[in-house]
Motif scaffolding. Sequence first.
Motif, short mmCIF file in Angstrom:
data_model
loop_
_atom_site.label_atom_id
_atom_site.label_comp_id
_atom_site.label_asym_id
_atom_site.label_seq_id
_atom_site.Cartn_x
_atom_site.Cartn_y
_atom_site.Cartn_z
N HIS A 1 -25.34 53.14 6.78
CA HIS A 1 -25.15 53.89 5.54
C HIS A 1 -24.61 55.30 5.76
CE1 HIS A 1 -27.11 50.57 3.68
NE2 HIS A 1 -28.31 50.87 4.14
N THR B 1 -21.05 56.46 4.41
CA THR B 1 -20.09 55.38 4.61
C THR B 1 -19.93 54.61 3.30
OG1 THR B 1 -21.79 53.78 5.22
CG2 THR B 1 -20.84 55.10 7.02
N GLU B 2 -18.99 53.68 3.27
CA GLU B 2 -18.82 52.82 2.09
C GLU B 2 -20.08 52.00 1.86
OE1 GLU B 2 -16.49 52.91 -0.26
OE2 GLU B 2 -15.72 54.61 0.86
N ASP B 3 -20.69 51.51 2.93
CA ASP B 3 -21.96 50.78 2.80
C ASP B 3 -23.04 51.69 2.22
OD1 ASP B 3 -20.91 48.41 3.76
OD2 ASP B 3 -21.73 48.66 5.78
N TYR C 1 -25.17 51.15 -1.13
CA TYR C 1 -26.64 51.20 -1.10
C TYR C 1 -27.15 52.23 -2.10
CZ TYR C 1 -31.35 52.01 0.73
OH TYR C 1 -32.71 52.16 0.85
#
Length: 70
Positions: free
Chosen positions: A47, A59-61, A65
């Motif tokens: 993340h 991050t994109e994740d 999230y």
Amino acid sequence: MVRCSDRALLAALEERGPARATQLAAELDAHPITVTQRCDALQSRGHVRRISTDVFGITEDGRAYLASIE
């Protein structure tokens, strides 16, 4: 005092972009070591990414999230 939660950290990184742990700590009213530990935990889940020794970015994740926990 703002708790140094995943949500608070990710929201701060989303809003301000990459930041030093000391800047995040001041914003979240937390100790820099606490922020670094939380960021390291978030990094282990993909993340957050460590950009340099004490600079972290979302991050994109991490964005996905954050959207799921807001």
